[in-house]
Design a protein around this motif. Structure first.
Motif, mmCIF file in Angstrom:
data_model
loop_
_atom_site.group_PDB
_atom_site.id
_atom_site.type_symbol
_atom_site.label_atom_id
_atom_site.label_comp_id
_atom_site.label_asym_id
_atom_site.label_seq_id
_atom_site.Cartn_x
_atom_site.Cartn_y
_atom_site.Cartn_z
ATOM 1 N N LEU A 36 0.815 -1.211 0.000
ATOM 2 C CA LEU A 36 0.000 0.000 0.000
ATOM 3 C C LEU A 36 0.852 1.266 0.000
ATOM 4 N N MET A 37 2.026 1.212 0.623
ATOM 5 C CA MET A 37 2.913 2.383 0.557
ATOM 6 C C MET A 37 3.412 2.601 -0.871
ATOM 7 N N LEU A 38 3.605 1.516 -1.618
ATOM 8 C CA LEU A 38 4.021 1.644 -3.014
ATOM 9 C C LEU A 38 2.896 2.252 -3.849
ATOM 10 N N ILE A 39 1.665 1.812 -3.595
ATOM 11 C CA ILE A 39 0.513 2.391 -4.299
ATOM 12 C C ILE A 39 0.365 3.865 -3.943
ATOM 13 N N GLU A 40 0.535 4.187 -2.669
ATOM 14 C CA GLU A 40 0.478 5.589 -2.235
ATOM 15 C C GLU A 40 1.535 6.419 -2.962
ATOM 16 N N THR A 41 2.734 5.882 -3.048
ATOM 17 C CA THR A 41 3.826 6.612 -3.704
ATOM 18 C C THR A 41 3.548 6.802 -5.183
ATOM 19 N N MET A 42 3.043 5.757 -5.856
ATOM 20 C CA MET A 42 2.708 5.882 -7.275
ATOM 21 C C MET A 42 1.644 6.952 -7.480
ATOM 22 N N THR A 43 0.651 6.959 -6.616
ATOM 23 C CA THR A 43 -0.422 7.946 -6.726
ATOM 24 C C THR A 43 0.132 9.357 -6.617
ATOM 25 N N ASN A 44 1.012 9.573 -5.662
ATOM 26 C CA ASN A 44 1.525 10.922 -5.432
ATOM 27 C C ASN A 44 2.547 11.334 -6.489
ATOM 28 N N ILE A 45 3.275 10.374 -7.048
ATOM 29 C CA ILE A 45 4.147 10.686 -8.181
ATOM 30 C C ILE A 45 3.297 11.161 -9.361
ATOM 31 N N SER A 46 2.211 10.439 -9.624
ATOM 32 C CA SER A 46 1.320 10.837 -10.717
ATOM 33 C C SER A 46 0.740 12.223 -10.463
ATOM 34 N N ASN A 47 0.331 12.481 -9.229
ATOM 35 C CA ASN A 47 -0.230 13.792 -8.894
ATOM 36 C C ASN A 47 0.775 14.905 -9.122
ATOM 37 N N ARG A 48 1.977 14.720 -8.600
ATOM 38 C CA ARG A 48 2.984 15.785 -8.689
ATOM 39 C C ARG A 48 3.470 15.984 -10.119
ATOM 40 N N ASN A 446 13.364 8.715 -3.018
ATOM 41 C CA ASN A 446 13.749 7.714 -2.029
ATOM 42 C C ASN A 446 13.548 6.316 -2.621
ATOM 43 N N ARG A 447 13.738 5.279 -1.807
ATOM 44 C CA ARG A 447 13.649 3.912 -2.334
ATOM 45 C C ARG A 447 12.274 3.586 -2.889
ATOM 46 N N LEU A 448 11.238 3.981 -2.149
ATOM 47 C CA LEU A 448 9.890 3.719 -2.635
ATOM 48 C C LEU A 448 9.626 4.454 -3.941
ATOM 49 N N SER A 451 11.243 2.594 -6.750
ATOM 50 C CA SER A 451 10.464 1.405 -7.110
ATOM 51 C C SER A 451 9.213 1.791 -7.898
ATOM 52 N N ALA A 452 8.532 2.847 -7.453
ATOM 53 C CA ALA A 452 7.330 3.295 -8.150
ATOM 54 C C ALA A 452 7.671 3.795 -9.550
ATOM 55 N N PHE A 453 8.784 4.517 -9.662
ATOM 56 C CA PHE A 453 9.216 5.021 -10.968
ATOM 57 C C PHE A 453 9.459 3.872 -11.943
ATOM 58 N N LYS A 454 10.090 2.817 -11.475
ATOM 59 C CA LYS A 454 10.395 1.672 -12.335
ATOM 60 C C LYS A 454 9.128 1.006 -12.863
ATOM 61 N N LEU A 455 8.048 1.079 -12.104
ATOM 62 C CA LEU A 455 6.794 0.474 -12.537
ATOM 63 C C LEU A 455 5.987 1.396 -13.456
ATOM 64 N N LEU A 456 6.041 2.697 -13.218
ATOM 65 C CA LEU A 456 5.221 3.645 -13.968
ATOM 66 C C LEU A 456 5.881 4.124 -15.261
#
Length: 705
Positions: A36-48, A446-448, A451-456
């Motif tokens: 869920l922290m990874l999903i949270e991070t992906m969401t906020n990367i997309s937002n920003r 950061n690390r999360l 990881s989120a960047f690599k997926l998106l």
């Protein structure tokens, strides 16, 4: 209560083992949190990256790892709107923001506040009502109403309001989502200043946790106290981020104690299925108990005593009608919650449980805890399988972890959709800037975030490369080196969607050999391992098989790239890379159809979107037809038909039927083509290009006759 100390210790160890077996263990807790922290991070990367001024925080039991399959906890999402600035001191006022002054006086309930509207050009109060969300109080202050949440629900049939939450119903196998709108305050609430200095017996919470709390400030959410005299004006002061930090610092025994408390609450305490004592009250009681005891108490061989201690404390709270918020103690969580009759029944239920704890513990049905405990205590005759329907600890781990990966994949698809919506009407320069924005998370995150960047990122590179390719194809029917570089960078988004886009690019330029080679390799990949079809355009969950769970439960989230096949999305700026037969999907909606579309969730209807496997076989059909390889062409057509007829997970079956219908037209089989279009309309009566295809087909038949 059990009286023998040895028996208490033995029971505690057995309870700990049972909870370990149903997933309340370090590995599972960390896995849930990570997902869920990874999903949270992906969401906020997309937002920003798309300049959306929101931050999403995933809170509650799912993100804490304090749940089980049987408890079926909701996913709590707090959506923080940074267009607002809530201040407690005039020095915090910011130019250009929606500034509101937090007011706590004799008219507000402890832990709650009013919000006074301030000017955005200078630090002064607003003196006139600006919109329907404001009201003037008796002192002439312009206050912000908490009923603003109703705006988020207007015309939305898929969500319902529950207190301050907007509830999105979960599909089978996936949790409901409770979304709470929140406004940020950068400073720590004045009403919680005493907590920063408070020190418990076990010197807990630690100074590091308190420093983190001070740095996060607080939030306000649109909900009132039960005893408020101003129900439309009160906003609750939330310290949810600090509470999440505290929960992340609990040891496994404390987490097991909380999970067991929730099971007891759900099974025995609340009368007649009413939610009178909330899980948040149980959490609060647990935190007070941890603060007021030595740390060595909280060990697995003492679990039963810890649970009993918390229940006694909960009973005291009910008796006194007072459960003090852990961080804002003046906020009584039980104020106005219980009638005298309910209070009496709750008190009786807690006492009954404590006095008959052996019988009650052995009868907990959730996750078969009672049955499992009986087996551990040798209460079941030898050789009898007392719970044949129960999952083993390995099966539970496989299920939770695999569904976690699937949940991440669904969110990747949804964030990709929102990104495409943002890019849909942007020019090339803006799209390039978006790529640069996203790259900052690779270089500085950061690390999360890494990881989120690599997926998106691969999905974005593919889309950007396809847009560049469409532009160059339109100019000279060639693919520019920059476009190929971007398309190559995105090839590993998943096993199929980006490769199919590259094949479509080569097909559009007439390079059939390269396109055929990519398609053949993609088909081999598709059938070499179990693959899950993912489509975030709809809310239907994918069908996850037992074979799929067994194959991927030991992987990390990187395995998502090798086990998923996403739907393929082309926005209109990619039109020159889209086969002619698919381009009709970009213009599927009439003016009447537009009325029946949801503004954000149905944005994909302006694009050409198709599931991976139907597109693969359609492209093979077209390429083999062009190359005059008639046997291969017929095989591809048969595979396309079989996929449409038997594919369980197709999110865009109507589109697959539309391209199949056009294949049938090219095969000079108009009756079969018409049947395909009619079946497509059964799948989606509105916003469907099949309406155009039927008119075109019938018109052609009339002309030919």
């Amino acid at each position: 209560m059990f009286q023998e100390p040895d028996y208490r210790e033995n029971l505690s160890l057995m309870l700990s083992e049972v909870l370990h077996d149903i997933g309340v263990n370090e590995r599972m807790v960390m896995g849930r949190r990570r997902g869920l922290m990874l999903i949270e991070t992906m969401t906020n990367i997309s937002n920003r990256s798309t300049d959306i001024n929101l931050t999403h925080f995933f809170l509650g039991s799912q993100s804490e790892g304090t749940t089980t399959i049987g408890l079926d906890s909701d996913v709590d999402i707090l959506v923080c709107n940074h267009d607002f600035n809530i201040i407690q001191d005039w020095s915090e006022w910011e130019h250009g923001k929606l500034n509101y002054l937090m007011i706590q006086d004799e008219n507000t309930t402890p832990g709650y506040c009013f919000l006074q509207r301030l000017r955005d050009d200078e630090p002064l109060p607003v003196t006139v009502i600006l919109d329907e969300h404001c009201i003037t109080d008796r002192r002439g202050r312009i206050l912000y109403k908490n009923t603003v949440i109703n705006d988020y629900l207007e015309g939305d049939q898929q969500h319902r309001q529950h207190g301050p939450s907007i509830v999105e119903q979960g599909q089978p196998g996936f949790s409901d989502r409770d979304m709470v709108i929140a406004l940020p305050c950068k400073s720590w609430p004045q009403s919680a200043s005493g907590w920063s200095e408070r020190q418990g017996i076990g010197r807990w919470p630690t100074q590091e946790m308190r420093r983190y709390a001070a740095s996060t400030g607080c939030l306000v959410v649109p909900t009132r106290s039960k005893v408020s005299e101003y129900p439309e004006l009160e906003w609750r002061i939330s310290t949810s981020l600090t509470e999440r930090c505290i929960m992340y610092n609990l040891n496994i025994t404390q987490i097991r104690c909380y999970v067991l408390l929730k099971m007891i609450l759900k099974s025995f305490l609340n009368p007649q299925d009413e939610i009178n004592i909330s899980s948040f009250m149980c959490k609060t009681v647990l935190l007070h108990c941890i603060e007021n005891t030595e740390s060595q108490i909280w060990k697995d061989n003492n679990l039963y005593t810890c649970v009993t201690y918390c229940l006694l404390e909960l009973h005291s709270c009910v008796q006194n009608d007072c459960c003090s918020h852990f961080i804002i103690p003046e906020n009584n969580l039980m104020a106005g919650q219980f009638t005298a009759e309910t209070k009496h029944e709750l008190s009786k239920n807690i006492c009954d449980f404590i006095q008959n704890d052996r019988q009650r513990l052995l009868s907990i049905d959730i996750d078969d805890v009672g049955h499992r405990l009986q087996v551990k205590l040798n209460r079941v005759p030898h050789g009898i399988n007392y719970f044949p329907s129960s999952m083993s600890s390995l099966e539970i781990y496989e299920r939770v972890l695999t569904l976690g990966y699937v949940n991440i994949a669904i969110h990747i698809s949804r964030h990709h959709q929102l990104t495409l919506r943002h890019l849909h009407n942007k020019n090339i320069r803006t799209k390039k800037q978006y790529v640069c924005n996203l790259m900052t998370f690779s270089d500085n995150g950061n690390r999360l975030e890494h990881s989120a960047f690599k997926l998106l990122a691969p999905f974005l590179f593919t889309t950007y490369g396809s847009i560049l390719a469409s532009s160059s194809i339109g100019e000279n029917n060639r693919v520019s080196p920059q476009a190929l570089e971007c398309l190559s960078a995105g090839l590993n988004s998943d096993i199929s969607s980006s490769r199919l886009k590259l094949a479509s690019v080569f097909y559009s330029t007439g390079d059939m050999e390269k396109a055929e080679l990519i398609l053949r390799h993609t088909e081999q990949q598709y059938y070499s391992n179990p693959v899950l079809t993912i489509c975030g355009c709809h809310r239907q969950p994918p069908a996850v098989t037992e074979e799929f769970m067994r194959a991927y439960n030991e992987q990390s989230e990187d395995c998502i790239k090798h086990i998923t096949a996403f739907c393929v999305r082309f926005i209109q700026r990619e039109i020159n890379c889209v086969p002619h037969e698919l381009q009709y999907e970009m213009f599927r909606s009439t003016q009447d159809d537009m009325i029946h579309r949801r503004r954000i969730k149905d944005c994909w209807m302006d694009w050409a979107v198709v599931d991976s496997l139907p597109l693969l076989y359609f492209l093979q059909y077209k390429i083999y037809r062009h190359l005059q390889r008639h046997q291969d062409k017929q095989q591809a057509l048969c595979k396309l038909i079989r996929t449409i007829n038997t594919g369980e997970n197709l999110g865009h079956r109507e589109t697959a039927l539309n391209i199949l219908g056009q294949c049938m037209e090219q095969e000079k089989r108009p009756q079969q083509a018409l049947k395909c279009y009619m079946l497509s309309l059964q799948q989606r009566p509105r916003n469907n290009a099949a309406n155009f295809h039927i008119c075109k087909l019938l018109s052609g038949l009339l002309v030919s006759q």
